[in-house]
Write a protein that holds these residues in place. Structure first.
Motif, PDB file in Angstrom:
ATOM      1  N   ALA A  16       0.824  -1.208   0.000  1.00  0.00           N
ATOM      2  CA  ALA A  16       0.000   0.000   0.000  1.00  0.00           C
ATOM      3  C   ALA A  16       0.860   1.261   0.000  1.00  0.00           C
ATOM      4  O   ALA A  16       0.527   2.261  -0.645  1.00  0.00           O
ATOM      5  CB  ALA A  16      -0.929  -0.002   1.217  1.00  0.00           C
ATOM      6  N   ALA A  17       1.989   1.210   0.708  1.00  0.00           N
ATOM      7  CA  ALA A  17       2.866   2.380   0.782  1.00  0.00           C
ATOM      8  C   ALA A  17       3.684   2.580  -0.487  1.00  0.00           C
ATOM      9  O   ALA A  17       4.255   3.664  -0.683  1.00  0.00           O
ATOM     10  CB  ALA A  17       3.802   2.251   1.984  1.00  0.00           C
ATOM     11  N   VAL A  18       3.762   1.566  -1.345  1.00  0.00           N
ATOM     12  CA  VAL A  18       4.540   1.682  -2.578  1.00  0.00           C
ATOM     13  C   VAL A  18       3.943   2.737  -3.506  1.00  0.00           C
ATOM     14  O   VAL A  18       4.672   3.534  -4.120  1.00  0.00           O
ATOM     15  CB  VAL A  18       4.625   0.319  -3.310  1.00  0.00           C
ATOM     16  N   PHE A  19       2.612   2.772  -3.619  1.00  0.00           N
ATOM     17  CA  PHE A  19       1.970   3.674  -4.577  1.00  0.00           C
ATOM     18  C   PHE A  19       2.252   5.148  -4.284  1.00  0.00           C
ATOM     19  O   PHE A  19       2.686   5.880  -5.193  1.00  0.00           O
ATOM     20  CB  PHE A  19       0.467   3.395  -4.622  1.00  0.00           C
ATOM     21  N   PRO A  20       2.036   5.636  -3.050  1.00  0.00           N
ATOM     22  CA  PRO A  20       2.386   7.039  -2.796  1.00  0.00           C
ATOM     23  C   PRO A  20       3.876   7.317  -2.947  1.00  0.00           C
ATOM     24  O   PRO A  20       4.262   8.370  -3.452  1.00  0.00           O
ATOM     25  CB  PRO A  20       1.923   7.261  -1.348  1.00  0.00           C
TER      26      PRO A  20
ATOM     27  N   ALA B 176       5.959   5.834  -4.933  1.00  0.00           N
ATOM     28  CA  ALA B 176       6.256   5.904  -6.373  1.00  0.00           C
ATOM     29  C   ALA B 176       5.937   7.292  -6.920  1.00  0.00           C
ATOM     30  O   ALA B 176       6.586   7.764  -7.856  1.00  0.00           O
ATOM     31  CB  ALA B 176       5.461   4.840  -7.124  1.00  0.00           C
ATOM     32  N   ALA B 177       4.935   7.958  -6.320  1.00  0.00           N
ATOM     33  CA  ALA B 177       4.567   9.311  -6.736  1.00  0.00           C
ATOM     34  C   ALA B 177       5.372  10.375  -6.017  1.00  0.00           C
ATOM     35  O   ALA B 177       5.179  11.572  -6.261  1.00  0.00           O
ATOM     36  CB  ALA B 177       3.079   9.550  -6.487  1.00  0.00           C
TER      37      ALA B 177
ATOM     38  N   GLY C  36       6.696  10.727  -9.774  1.00  0.00           N
ATOM     39  CA  GLY C  36       7.608  10.680  -8.636  1.00  0.00           C
ATOM     40  C   GLY C  36       9.015  11.105  -8.994  1.00  0.00           C
ATOM     41  O   GLY C  36       9.739  11.656  -8.156  1.00  0.00           O
ATOM     42  N   SER C  37       9.414  10.878 -10.242  1.00  0.00           N
ATOM     43  CA  SER C  37      10.757  11.256 -10.682  1.00  0.00           C
ATOM     44  C   SER C  37      10.862  12.742 -10.963  1.00  0.00           C
ATOM     45  O   SER C  37      11.811  13.409 -10.537  1.00  0.00           O
ATOM     46  CB  SER C  37      11.137  10.458 -11.929  1.00  0.00           C
TER      47      SER C  37
ATOM     48  N   GLY D 227       1.932  16.478 -20.717  1.00  0.00           N
ATOM     49  CA  GLY D 227       0.486  16.343 -20.865  1.00  0.00           C
ATOM     50  C   GLY D 227      -0.181  15.407 -19.884  1.00  0.00           C
ATOM     51  O   GLY D 227      -1.382  15.124 -20.023  1.00  0.00           O
ATOM     52  N   VAL D 228       0.551  14.927 -18.887  1.00  0.00           N
ATOM     53  CA  VAL D 228      -0.024  14.021 -17.887  1.00  0.00           C
ATOM     54  C   VAL D 228      -0.703  14.835 -16.794  1.00  0.00           C
ATOM     55  O   VAL D 228      -0.165  15.856 -16.331  1.00  0.00           O
ATOM     56  CB  VAL D 228       1.070  13.124 -17.279  1.00  0.00           C
ATOM     57  N   ASP D 229      -1.885  14.402 -16.385  1.00  0.00           N
ATOM     58  CA  ASP D 229      -2.591  15.057 -15.280  1.00  0.00           C
ATOM     59  C   ASP D 229      -1.941  14.601 -13.976  1.00  0.00           C
ATOM     60  O   ASP D 229      -2.270  13.548 -13.424  1.00  0.00           O
ATOM     61  CB  ASP D 229      -4.074  14.671 -15.304  1.00  0.00           C
ATOM     62  N   VAL D 230      -1.000  15.397 -13.505  1.00  0.00           N
ATOM     63  CA  VAL D 230      -0.190  15.008 -12.346  1.00  0.00           C
ATOM     64  C   VAL D 230      -1.048  14.874 -11.096  1.00  0.00           C
ATOM     65  O   VAL D 230      -0.918  13.916 -10.332  1.00  0.00           O
ATOM     66  CB  VAL D 230       0.941  16.033 -12.126  1.00  0.00           C
ATOM     67  N   ARG D 231      -1.931  15.836 -10.879  1.00  0.00           N
ATOM     68  CA  ARG D 231      -2.736  15.793  -9.656  1.00  0.00           C
ATOM     69  C   ARG D 231      -3.663  14.583  -9.630  1.00  0.00           C
ATOM     70  O   ARG D 231      -3.856  13.954  -8.581  1.00  0.00           O
ATOM     71  CB  ARG D 231      -3.536  17.094  -9.520  1.00  0.00           C
ATOM     72  N   ARG D 232      -4.228  14.241 -10.759  1.00  0.00           N
ATOM     73  CA  ARG D 232      -5.089  13.061 -10.823  1.00  0.00           C
ATOM     74  C   ARG D 232      -4.274  11.793 -10.544  1.00  0.00           C
ATOM     75  O   ARG D 232      -4.743  10.884  -9.840  1.00  0.00           O
ATOM     76  CB  ARG D 232      -5.758  12.964 -12.189  1.00  0.00           C
ATOM     77  N   THR D 233      -3.072  11.721 -11.078  1.00  0.00           N
ATOM     78  CA  THR D 233      -2.205  10.567 -10.835  1.00  0.00           C
ATOM     79  C   THR D 233      -1.854  10.459  -9.359  1.00  0.00           C
ATOM     80  O   THR D 233      -1.864   9.367  -8.778  1.00  0.00           O
ATOM     81  CB  THR D 233      -0.919  10.684 -11.676  1.00  0.00           C
ATOM     82  N   GLN D 234      -1.542  11.590  -8.731  1.00  0.00           N
ATOM     83  CA  GLN D 234      -1.236  11.587  -7.297  1.00  0.00           C
ATOM     84  C   GLN D 234      -2.457  11.163  -6.476  1.00  0.00           C
ATOM     85  O   GLN D 234      -2.333  10.393  -5.511  1.00  0.00           O
ATOM     86  CB  GLN D 234      -0.763  12.968  -6.869  1.00  0.00           C
ATOM     87  N   LEU D 235      -3.630  11.643  -6.855  1.00  0.00           N
ATOM     88  CA  LEU D 235      -4.859  11.253  -6.166  1.00  0.00           C
ATOM     89  C   LEU D 235      -5.066   9.746  -6.245  1.00  0.00           C
ATOM     90  O   LEU D 235      -5.341   9.081  -5.232  1.00  0.00           O
ATOM     91  CB  LEU D 235      -6.048  11.983  -6.780  1.00  0.00           C
ATOM     92  N   LEU D 236      -4.921   9.190  -7.446  1.00  0.00           N
ATOM     93  CA  LEU D 236      -5.139   7.757  -7.622  1.00  0.00           C
ATOM     94  C   LEU D 236      -4.113   6.932  -6.862  1.00  0.00           C
ATOM     95  O   LEU D 236      -4.403   5.806  -6.437  1.00  0.00           O
ATOM     96  CB  LEU D 236      -5.103   7.407  -9.112  1.00  0.00           C
ATOM     97  N   ALA D 237      -2.910   7.467  -6.661  1.00  0.00           N
ATOM     98  CA  ALA D 237      -1.896   6.761  -5.871  1.00  0.00           C
ATOM     99  C   ALA D 237      -2.384   6.564  -4.444  1.00  0.00           C
ATOM    100  O   ALA D 237      -2.228   5.473  -3.861  1.00  0.00           O
ATOM    101  CB  ALA D 237      -0.581   7.536  -5.884  1.00  0.00           C
ATOM    102  N   PHE D 238      -2.990   7.596  -3.864  1.00  0.00           N
ATOM    103  CA  PHE D 238      -3.483   7.481  -2.493  1.00  0.00           C
ATOM    104  C   PHE D 238      -4.765   6.654  -2.428  1.00  0.00           C
ATOM    105  O   PHE D 238      -5.014   5.973  -1.430  1.00  0.00           O
ATOM    106  CB  PHE D 238      -3.699   8.871  -1.887  1.00  0.00           C
ATOM    107  N   VAL D 239      -5.576   6.705  -3.467  1.00  0.00           N
ATOM    108  CA  VAL D 239      -6.765   5.847  -3.512  1.00  0.00           C
ATOM    109  C   VAL D 239      -6.347   4.377  -3.512  1.00  0.00           C
ATOM    110  O   VAL D 239      -6.897   3.551  -2.776  1.00  0.00           O
ATOM    111  CB  VAL D 239      -7.621   6.168  -4.755  1.00  0.00           C
ATOM    112  N   ALA D 240      -5.362   4.045  -4.341  1.00  0.00           N
ATOM    113  CA  ALA D 240      -4.856   2.668  -4.384  1.00  0.00           C
ATOM    114  C   ALA D 240      -4.252   2.272  -3.049  1.00  0.00           C
ATOM    115  O   ALA D 240      -4.466   1.151  -2.553  1.00  0.00           O
ATOM    116  CB  ALA D 240      -3.817   2.525  -5.495  1.00  0.00           C
ATOM    117  N   SER D 241      -3.513   3.181  -2.439  1.00  0.00           N
ATOM    118  CA  SER D 241      -2.896   2.901  -1.146  1.00  0.00           C
ATOM    119  C   SER D 241      -3.952   2.607  -0.085  1.00  0.00           C
ATOM    120  O   SER D 241      -3.848   1.625   0.670  1.00  0.00           O
ATOM    121  CB  SER D 241      -2.035   4.089  -0.712  1.00  0.00           C
ATOM    122  N   GLY D 242      -4.979   3.451  -0.007  1.00  0.00           N
ATOM    123  CA  GLY D 242      -6.031   3.243   0.981  1.00  0.00           C
ATOM    124  C   GLY D 242      -6.799   1.957   0.751  1.00  0.00           C
ATOM    125  O   GLY D 242      -7.153   1.250   1.703  1.00  0.00           O
ATOM    126  N   THR D 243      -7.047   1.631  -0.517  1.00  0.00           N
ATOM    127  CA  THR D 243      -7.783   0.407  -0.835  1.00  0.00           C
ATOM    128  C   THR D 243      -7.004  -0.832  -0.413  1.00  0.00           C
ATOM    129  O   THR D 243      -7.546  -1.754   0.215  1.00  0.00           O
ATOM    130  CB  THR D 243      -8.080   0.343  -2.340  1.00  0.00           C
TER     131      THR D 243
END
Length: 336
Positions: free
Chosen positions: A67-71, A73-74, A206-207, A216-232
């Motif tokens: 779970a901690a890997v996803f945040p 990584a970001a 994360g890099s 062109g990547v939605d950085v904030r959305r990617t960061q949000l999904l990292a924490f969603v995955a972590s919590g799940t």
């Protein structure tokens, strides 16, 4: 105008990289052999009963570390994963014991709770710009207080169906069920991180978040999904924690946090150098588990385990920083 022919990689460098990638794997194997051969620990350490218990006990720590890997990584440390797992355990246990919720629905509630907490953290950090250290640590402290207020410091154990506790205590074809479930979740997490566009974007953020945004990547959305995955994933870990313990306690989850962070940081110096990975977490979890089990059987004082965990965390931080420096691209010299 002719271009210079690129020089082939030197064998010495290739061997050094190979050694760096798998040094911790070799160390784990060496520790297993050492504790299996030592007279003080060998008979018990190598027994099937101890091996089964050692493996089964790593199911929940594995999921908390994954779970901690996803945040991470970001580019963020998530200090809430242990508390989220503990809270999800209480949510599932209370639903079963206090409200007579059917088992499938109670499991969904526990996992959904973790997802909600992860979503809130992601919104605070990615969109509201709140400091991630303060956000994750504050949520962990808040959840710990809520757990104690609800349970009153007492264990929730009545009304937990055997269908759930069997997952934490029984085997499938000789393999602990809890590690099978945790392994499947870890496998899915590995696939997401290594084989999907989201995983590649997550590591890119994360890099270098700014450069990734310019692509062109939605950085904030990617960061949000990292924490969603972590919590799940932490929520799933909480359900397995309930199954493993046969009940939910008032533990705030902080004792589960530090081994998880140690494993995630150690994962950056094994296999996939310079960044956290699920295979690296598996190796790191085994390293911690084998060392603690072996030291206990040898007869070391109880404080030695705490010293080892603290030292391992400090060493992991130092080596993770060194690995990031080694993996960073070397600036090219200007040519005339």
């Amino acid at each position: 105008m002719t271009h210079p022919t690129p020089l082939p990689a030197r064998p010495g460098i290739a061997w050094r990289t190979l050694i760096e990638r798998y040094a911790l794997v070799v160390l784990v194997v060496a520790l297993i052999a050492l504790f299996a051969l030592l007279p003080a620990s060998g008979e018990v350490f190598a027994s099937p009963r101890n091996i089964r218990a050692l493996i089964a006990n790593q199911g929940v720590p594995l999921l908390i570390a994954v779970a901690a890997v996803f945040p991470l990584a970001a580019g963020y440390f998530d200090f809430s994963v242990g508390a989220v797992a503990a809270s999800s355990s209480v949510v599932t246990g209370a639903a079963l014991s206090h409200f007579a919720v059917p088992l499938p629905a109670a499991i969904v509630l526990g996992i959904l709770f973790g997802t909600i907490v992860g979503t809130v953290l992601g919104l605070l950090i990615a969109y509201a710009g709140v400091n991630p250290f303060i956000s994750t640590l504050g949520v962990a402290t808040l959840l710990g207080g809520v757990i104690f207020a609800y349970t009153g410091g007492l264990r929730i154990s009545s009304g937990i169906p055997t269908e759930l506790t069997d997952i934490g205590s029984r085997d499938w074809l000789g393999v602990p069920r809890v590690i099978v479930v945790a392994g499947l979740v870890a496998l899915v997490a590995w696939w997401i991180l290594s084989q999907t566009v989201f995983g590649r974007r997550l590591y890119a953020v994360g890099s270098n978040a700014r450069a990734t945004h310019l692509l062109g990547v939605d950085v904030r959305r990617t960061q949000l999904l990292a924490f969603v995955a972590s919590g799940t994933i932490a929520g799933i870990g909480g359900v397995l924690l309930l199954a493993r313990n046969g009940g939910a306690t008032s533990d705030n989850g902080m004792m589960m946090l530090f081994p998880a962070l140690t494993a995630v940081l150690l994962s950056t110096i094994v296999i996939d150098l310079g960044r956290p990975s699920v295979p690296g977490v598996v190796v790191a979890i085994l390293f911690i588990a084998v060392t603690v089990s072996g030291l206990t059987l040898v007869g070391t004082p109880s404080w030695v385990n705490q010293v080892f965990n603290g030292a391992a965390l400090l060493i992991a931080v130092a080596f993770a920083r060194l690995a990031r420096r080694r993996s960073a691209p070397t600036p090219k010299k200007a040519t005339a």
